[in-house]
Motif scaffolding. Sequence first.
Motif, PDB file in Angstrom:
ATOM      1  N   LEU A  47       0.836  -1.188   0.000  1.00 35.78           N
ATOM      2  CA  LEU A  47       0.000   0.000   0.000  1.00 35.78           C
ATOM      3  C   LEU A  47       0.870   1.238   0.000  1.00 35.78           C
ATOM      4  CD1 LEU A  47      -2.842   1.236   0.252  1.00 35.78           C
ATOM      5  CD2 LEU A  47      -2.548   1.125   2.736  1.00 35.78           C
ATOM      6  N   GLY A  48       0.671   2.105  -0.989  1.00 35.62           N
ATOM      7  CA  GLY A  48       1.365   3.377  -1.065  1.00 35.62           C
ATOM      8  C   GLY A  48       0.430   4.491  -0.610  1.00 35.62           C
ATOM      9  N   MET A  49       0.948   5.418   0.152  1.00 39.20           N
ATOM     10  CA  MET A  49       0.157   6.525   0.669  1.00 39.20           C
ATOM     11  C   MET A  49       0.006   7.626  -0.386  1.00 39.20           C
ATOM     12  SD  MET A  49      -0.867   5.972   3.739  1.00 39.20           S
ATOM     13  CE  MET A  49      -1.046   4.223   3.573  1.00 39.20           C
ATOM     14  N   PRO A  50      -1.008   8.479  -0.235  1.00 43.04           N
ATOM     15  CA  PRO A  50      -1.142   9.630  -1.136  1.00 43.04           C
ATOM     16  C   PRO A  50       0.118  10.495  -1.062  1.00 43.04           C
ATOM     17  CG  PRO A  50      -3.099   9.388   0.233  1.00 43.04           C
ATOM     18  CD  PRO A  50      -2.071   8.433   0.755  1.00 43.04           C
ATOM     19  N   ARG A  51       0.504  11.090  -2.176  1.00 39.69           N
ATOM     20  CA  ARG A  51       1.740  11.870  -2.197  1.00 39.69           C
ATOM     21  C   ARG A  51       1.631  13.007  -3.199  1.00 39.69           C
ATOM     22  NH1 ARG A  51       5.959   8.054  -5.498  1.00 39.69           N
ATOM     23  NH2 ARG A  51       4.631   7.747  -7.295  1.00 39.69           N
ATOM     24  N   HIS A  52       2.558  13.946  -3.087  1.00 40.22           N
ATOM     25  CA  HIS A  52       2.647  15.055  -4.034  1.00 40.22           C
ATOM     26  C   HIS A  52       4.114  15.284  -4.370  1.00 40.22           C
ATOM     27  CE1 HIS A  52       3.746  17.266  -0.408  1.00 40.22           C
ATOM     28  NE2 HIS A  52       4.270  18.167  -1.199  1.00 40.22           N
ATOM     29  N   GLN A  53       4.328  15.902  -5.523  1.00 40.03           N
ATOM     30  CA  GLN A  53       5.706  16.172  -5.949  1.00 40.03           C
ATOM     31  C   GLN A  53       6.086  17.580  -5.512  1.00 40.03           C
ATOM     32  OE1 GLN A  53       6.412  15.754 -10.162  1.00 40.03           O
ATOM     33  NE2 GLN A  53       8.539  15.199  -9.801  1.00 40.03           N
ATOM     34  N   GLY A  54       7.204  17.662  -4.794  1.00 37.55           N
ATOM     35  CA  GLY A  54       7.694  18.951  -4.334  1.00 37.55           C
ATOM     36  C   GLY A  54       8.408  19.713  -5.430  1.00 37.55           C
ATOM     37  N   LYS A  55       8.723  20.964  -5.144  1.00 39.75           N
ATOM     38  CA  LYS A  55       9.428  21.800  -6.111  1.00 39.75           C
ATOM     39  C   LYS A  55      10.804  21.248  -6.447  1.00 39.75           C
ATOM     40  CE  LYS A  55       7.050  26.038  -4.913  1.00 39.75           C
ATOM     41  NZ  LYS A  55       7.155  27.412  -4.416  1.00 39.75           N
ATOM     42  N   ASP A  56      11.342  20.405  -5.547  1.00 41.72           N
ATOM     43  CA  ASP A  56      12.655  19.805  -5.781  1.00 41.72           C
ATOM     44  C   ASP A  56      12.572  18.545  -6.650  1.00 41.72           C
ATOM     45  OD1 ASP A  56      11.444  18.057  -4.023  1.00 41.72           O
ATOM     46  OD2 ASP A  56      12.984  18.230  -2.473  1.00 41.72           O
ATOM     47  N   GLY A  57      11.362  18.177  -7.086  1.00 39.25           N
ATOM     48  CA  GLY A  57      11.179  17.011  -7.944  1.00 39.25           C
ATOM     49  C   GLY A  57      10.989  15.710  -7.189  1.00 39.25           C
ATOM     50  N   LYS A  58      11.179  15.718  -5.867  1.00 34.12           N
ATOM     51  CA  LYS A  58      10.996  14.518  -5.056  1.00 34.12           C
ATOM     52  C   LYS A  58       9.524  14.362  -4.679  1.00 34.12           C
ATOM     53  CE  LYS A  58      15.573  14.783  -2.956  1.00 34.12           C
ATOM     54  NZ  LYS A  58      16.293  14.926  -1.676  1.00 34.12           N
ATOM     55  N   TRP A  59       9.137  13.104  -4.404  1.00 29.87           N
ATOM     56  CA  TRP A  59       7.766  12.798  -3.997  1.00 29.87           C
ATOM     57  C   TRP A  59       7.693  12.714  -2.481  1.00 29.87           C
ATOM     58  CZ3 TRP A  59       3.654  12.852  -7.149  1.00 29.87           C
ATOM     59  CH2 TRP A  59       3.894  12.838  -8.511  1.00 29.87           C
ATOM     60  N   TYR A  60       6.643  13.300  -1.901  1.00 27.99           N
ATOM     61  CA  TYR A  60       6.445  13.326  -0.452  1.00 27.99           C
ATOM     62  C   TYR A  60       5.045  12.825  -0.116  1.00 27.99           C
ATOM     63  CZ  TYR A  60      10.542  16.319  -0.516  1.00 27.99           C
ATOM     64  OH  TYR A  60      11.808  16.816  -0.706  1.00 27.99           O
ATOM     65  N   ASN A  61       4.960  11.921   0.880  1.00 27.12           N
ATOM     66  CA  ASN A  61       3.657  11.455   1.341  1.00 27.12           C
ATOM     67  C   ASN A  61       2.902  12.618   1.971  1.00 27.12           C
ATOM     68  OD1 ASN A  61       4.228   8.857   0.539  1.00 27.12           O
ATOM     69  ND2 ASN A  61       4.573   8.071   2.584  1.00 27.12           N
ATOM     70  N   THR A  62       1.605  12.711   1.681  1.00 28.84           N
ATOM     71  CA  THR A  62       0.771  13.741   2.289  1.00 28.84           C
ATOM     72  C   THR A  62      -0.032  13.186   3.459  1.00 28.84           C
ATOM     73  OG1 THR A  62      -0.947  13.318   0.651  1.00 28.84           O
ATOM     74  CG2 THR A  62       0.576  15.114   0.193  1.00 28.84           C
ATOM     75  N   VAL A  63      -0.151  11.870   3.532  1.00 23.84           N
ATOM     76  CA  VAL A  63      -0.838  11.176   4.613  1.00 23.84           C
ATOM     77  C   VAL A  63       0.030   9.988   4.988  1.00 23.84           C
ATOM     78  CG1 VAL A  63      -2.893   9.841   5.242  1.00 23.84           C
ATOM     79  CG2 VAL A  63      -3.121  11.821   3.731  1.00 23.84           C
ATOM     80  N   TYR A  64       0.194   9.750   6.288  1.00 20.78           N
ATOM     81  CA  TYR A  64       0.956   8.574   6.690  1.00 20.78           C
ATOM     82  C   TYR A  64       0.529   8.111   8.069  1.00 20.78           C
ATOM     83  CZ  TYR A  64       3.698  12.448   8.548  1.00 20.78           C
ATOM     84  OH  TYR A  64       4.081  13.620   9.154  1.00 20.78           O
ATOM     85  N   PRO A  65       0.560   6.798   8.300  1.00 20.71           N
ATOM     86  CA  PRO A  65       0.202   6.243   9.606  1.00 20.71           C
ATOM     87  C   PRO A  65       1.246   6.640  10.653  1.00 20.71           C
ATOM     88  CG  PRO A  65       0.226   4.536   7.909  1.00 20.71           C
ATOM     89  CD  PRO A  65       0.827   5.754   7.313  1.00 20.71           C
ATOM     90  N   THR A  66       0.804   6.780  11.887  1.00 17.73           N
ATOM     91  CA  THR A  66       1.717   7.187  12.955  1.00 17.73           C
ATOM     92  C   THR A  66       2.364   6.006  13.669  1.00 17.73           C
ATOM     93  OG1 THR A  66      -0.154   7.349  14.476  1.00 17.73           O
ATOM     94  CG2 THR A  66       0.547   9.372  13.356  1.00 17.73           C
ATOM     95  N   THR A  67       1.829   4.797  13.474  1.00 15.35           N
ATOM     96  CA  THR A  67       2.430   3.613  14.093  1.00 15.35           C
ATOM     97  C   THR A  67       2.487   2.475  13.080  1.00 15.35           C
ATOM     98  OG1 THR A  67       0.352   2.628  14.887  1.00 15.35           O
ATOM     99  CG2 THR A  67       1.447   4.227  16.363  1.00 15.35           C
ATOM    100  N   LYS A  68       3.361   1.504  13.340  1.00 18.24           N
ATOM    101  CA  LYS A  68       3.446   0.322  12.479  1.00 18.24           C
ATOM    102  C   LYS A  68       2.154  -0.478  12.516  1.00 18.24           C
ATOM    103  CE  LYS A  68       8.430  -0.306  12.689  1.00 18.24           C
ATOM    104  NZ  LYS A  68       9.539  -1.189  13.062  1.00 18.24           N
ATOM    105  N   GLU A  69       1.491  -0.508  13.683  1.00 20.85           N
ATOM    106  CA  GLU A  69       0.241  -1.257  13.828  1.00 20.85           C
ATOM    107  C   GLU A  69      -0.860  -0.670  12.946  1.00 20.85           C
ATOM    108  OE1 GLU A  69       2.043  -0.089  16.459  1.00 20.85           O
ATOM    109  OE2 GLU A  69       2.851  -1.985  17.195  1.00 20.85           O
ATOM    110  N   ILE A  70      -0.989   0.653  12.956  1.00 25.50           N
ATOM    111  CA  ILE A  70      -1.996   1.300  12.119  1.00 25.50           C
ATOM    112  C   ILE A  70      -1.665   1.080  10.647  1.00 25.50           C
ATOM    113  CG2 ILE A  70      -2.964   3.525  11.413  1.00 25.50           C
ATOM    114  CD1 ILE A  70      -2.607   4.419  14.342  1.00 25.50           C
ATOM    115  N   SER A  71      -0.406   1.198  10.296  1.00 21.03           N
ATOM    116  CA  SER A  71       0.017   0.970   8.918  1.00 21.03           C
ATOM    117  C   SER A  71      -0.338  -0.438   8.464  1.00 21.03           C
ATOM    118  CB  SER A  71       1.527   1.197   8.800  1.00 21.03           C
ATOM    119  OG  SER A  71       1.959   0.934   7.488  1.00 21.03           O
ATOM    120  N   GLN A  72      -0.067  -1.432   9.308  1.00 17.47           N
ATOM    121  CA  GLN A  72      -0.353  -2.822   8.960  1.00 17.47           C
ATOM    122  C   GLN A  72      -1.847  -3.065   8.819  1.00 17.47           C
ATOM    123  OE1 GLN A  72       2.120  -5.208   8.228  1.00 17.47           O
ATOM    124  NE2 GLN A  72       0.292  -6.125   7.343  1.00 17.47           N
ATOM    125  N   GLU A  73      -2.648  -2.523   9.750  1.00 19.46           N
ATOM    126  CA  GLU A  73      -4.101  -2.697   9.690  1.00 19.46           C
ATOM    127  C   GLU A  73      -4.678  -2.076   8.421  1.00 19.46           C
ATOM    128  OE1 GLU A  73      -6.231  -1.510  13.225  1.00 19.46           O
ATOM    129  OE2 GLU A  73      -4.701  -2.399  14.506  1.00 19.46           O
TER     130      GLU A  73
END
Length: 85
Positions: A47-73
């Motif tokens: 599962l990939g989180m929503p992301r946006h491209q910064g002015k530097d050309g890199k991709w950054y997540n805009t939403v991310y889980p705060t714990t490994k447990e939430i991420s896994q669920e």
Amino acid sequence: MKENSVEISRIHKLDGDSKTKAFVDIFLGGIIVKGLRVVEGSNGLFLGMPRHQGKDGKWYNTVYPTTKEISQELSDLVLEAYKGE
């Protein structure tokens, strides 16, 4: 829908050879989060989180889980729904 529940709103599967296999929207705590991605990686689907491209050309997540447990669920919920369709 319960206020603290997570539900799949929409799964849009993609055709073709792209590593991105689907876009997913979820209801989460009374809000809709759009742009989660089911991606084919070297070790299988993930599962990939929503992301946006910064002015530097890199991709950054805009939403991310705060714990490994939430991420896994969240990952388990989305991938199970993706495989079930």
